[in-house]
Design an enzyme around this catalytic site. Structure first.
Site, PDB file in Angstrom:
ATOM      1  N   ALA A 171       6.243   8.609   0.192  1.00  0.00           N
ATOM      2  CA  ALA A 171       6.896   7.405  -0.335  1.00  0.00           C
ATOM      3  C   ALA A 171       6.167   6.144   0.123  1.00  0.00           C
ATOM      4  CB  ALA A 171       8.358   7.369   0.117  1.00  0.00           C
ATOM      5  N   SER A 217      -3.478   7.908  -0.157  1.00  0.00           N
ATOM      6  CA  SER A 217      -3.428   9.369  -0.051  1.00  0.00           C
ATOM      7  C   SER A 217      -2.939   9.949  -1.372  1.00  0.00           C
ATOM      8  CB  SER A 217      -2.474   9.792   1.066  1.00  0.00           C
ATOM      9  OG  SER A 217      -2.218  11.185   1.025  1.00  0.00           O
ATOM     10  N   TYR A 266       6.071   9.891   4.293  1.00  0.00           N
ATOM     11  CA  TYR A 266       4.663   9.497   4.164  1.00  0.00           C
ATOM     12  C   TYR A 266       4.286   9.331   2.690  1.00  0.00           C
ATOM     13  CZ  TYR A 266      -0.461  10.058   4.556  1.00  0.00           C
ATOM     14  OH  TYR A 266      -1.831   9.913   4.473  1.00  0.00           O
ATOM     15  N   THR A 317      -7.473   2.051  20.687  1.00  0.00           N
ATOM     16  CA  THR A 317      -8.458   2.330  21.729  1.00  0.00           C
ATOM     17  C   THR A 317      -9.833   2.286  21.087  1.00  0.00           C
ATOM     18  OG1 THR A 317      -6.885   3.759  22.892  1.00  0.00           O
ATOM     19  CG2 THR A 317      -9.216   3.962  23.480  1.00  0.00           C
ATOM     20  N   LYS A 358       2.964   5.876   0.954  1.00  0.00           N
ATOM     21  CA  LYS A 358       1.657   5.770   0.305  1.00  0.00           C
ATOM     22  C   LYS A 358       1.798   5.387  -1.169  1.00  0.00           C
ATOM     23  CE  LYS A 358      -1.281   6.580   3.621  1.00  0.00           C
ATOM     24  NZ  LYS A 358      -2.181   5.478   4.095  1.00  0.00           N
ATOM     25  N   ALA A 382     -10.530   1.891  13.211  1.00  0.00           N
ATOM     26  CA  ALA A 382     -11.968   2.115  13.046  1.00  0.00           C
ATOM     27  C   ALA A 382     -12.598   3.002  14.106  1.00  0.00           C
ATOM     28  CB  ALA A 382     -12.695   0.764  13.027  1.00  0.00           C
ATOM     29  N   SER A 383     -11.842   3.465  15.070  1.00  0.00           N
ATOM     30  CA  SER A 383     -12.454   4.165  16.201  1.00  0.00           C
ATOM     31  C   SER A 383     -12.838   5.609  15.927  1.00  0.00           C
ATOM     32  CB  SER A 383     -11.514   4.140  17.419  1.00  0.00           C
ATOM     33  OG  SER A 383     -11.783   3.005  18.211  1.00  0.00           O
TER      34      SER A 383
END
Length: 259
Positions: free
Chosen positions: A151, A136, A149, A40, A153, A15-16
């Site tokens: 695969a 995505s 990536y 962070t 998603k 969420a940053s």
């Protein structure tokens, strides 16, 4: 329009910044109490909510700790947004990806969502809430440079639809928002997608980014914005669309051409 979100609680991972931060901002503007988790905690997230938790969700026990924090802070979770995810651009090709590489990408883009959902779901069932996964278009677009990536998603989309089928009768809705290219740090940052593709094409980062809409065939001529994704997530989080379950919402500027 009243989205009936005032007083609800949403837990957002990653969420940053970028998409996660935009979702936190949009939900907060609708009166939602936001719990923001990230490795962070950014100053921007602190401005949106006092309920933040610094956590590395790649640690197997971290999701349970996050949910324990959320419940202690707010008493319950109505909406879970599984936003953590990132590609590794593989210009060297499939044969250069070892088992550790596959495992890392699947952990980031699938198993973090699995663990966080497993920890949060009992409370979400009690509140007849919802889970929203950030997917995505690569889950439907087999590109060699992001083979692992893509695969992961695709698996995330299947995971969400299976959850919707199992827990829909209990009043829980599970949906996926799948975005095309979004100009976040994953694309524009140092060593990001743009840098890797630019190196391959013999272009500068700026030249590559200017060609993205044409290169990818975006009929709108523009990449997706984080605010567009946040708007759809906010609608799906609301009680205005209780019969949307197990669905995928694609925001890609016309990238996907299949019917």
């Amino acid at each position: 329009m009243d989205l009936k979100l005032t007083g609800k609680t949403a837990l957002i991972t990653g969420a940053s910044r970028g998409i996660g931060l935009a979702i936190a901002r949009a939900l907060s503007a609708e009166g939602v109490r936001v719990i923001g988790a990230a490795r962070t905690i950014s100053a921007e997230l602190k401005e949106i909510t006092p309920h933040t938790f610094a956590v590395d969700l790649s640690e197997s026990a971290a999701a349970a700790r996050l949910v324990e924090f959320a419940l202690a802070e707010t008493g319950g979770i109505d909406v879970l947004v599984n936003n953590v995810g990132a590609p590794d651009t593989r210009t060297e090709g499939f044969l250069a990806i070892d088992d550790d590489g596959w495992a890392k990408v699947f952990d980031t883009n699938l198993f973090i969502a699995v663990r966080t959902t497993r920890a949060a779901l009992p409370g979400i069932i009690e509140r007849r809430g919802s889970v929203i996964n950030i997917g995505s278009t690569n889950g439907r677009l087999p590109l060699p440079v992001v083979i692992d990536y893509s695969a992961a998603k695709a698996a995330l989309l299947s995971f969400g639809k299976s959850l919707a089928e199992e827990f829909g009768p209990a009043g829980v809705r599970v949906n996926t928002v799948s975005a095309g290219p979004v100009m976040t740090d994953a694309w524009t940052g140092d060593g990001g997608i743009a840098d890797e593709l630019a190196k391959q094409a013999g272009l500068s980062r700026a030249e590559l980014l200017s060609q993205v809409p044409t290169m990818l065939g975006l009929s709108t001529g523009a990449p997706t914005t984080v605010d567009e994704i946040a708007t759809v997530v906010t609608l799906l989080a609301s009680r205005r669309v209780d019969n949307i379950n197990g669905s995928e919402f694609i925001i890609d500027g016309g990238l996907l051409k299949a019917v």
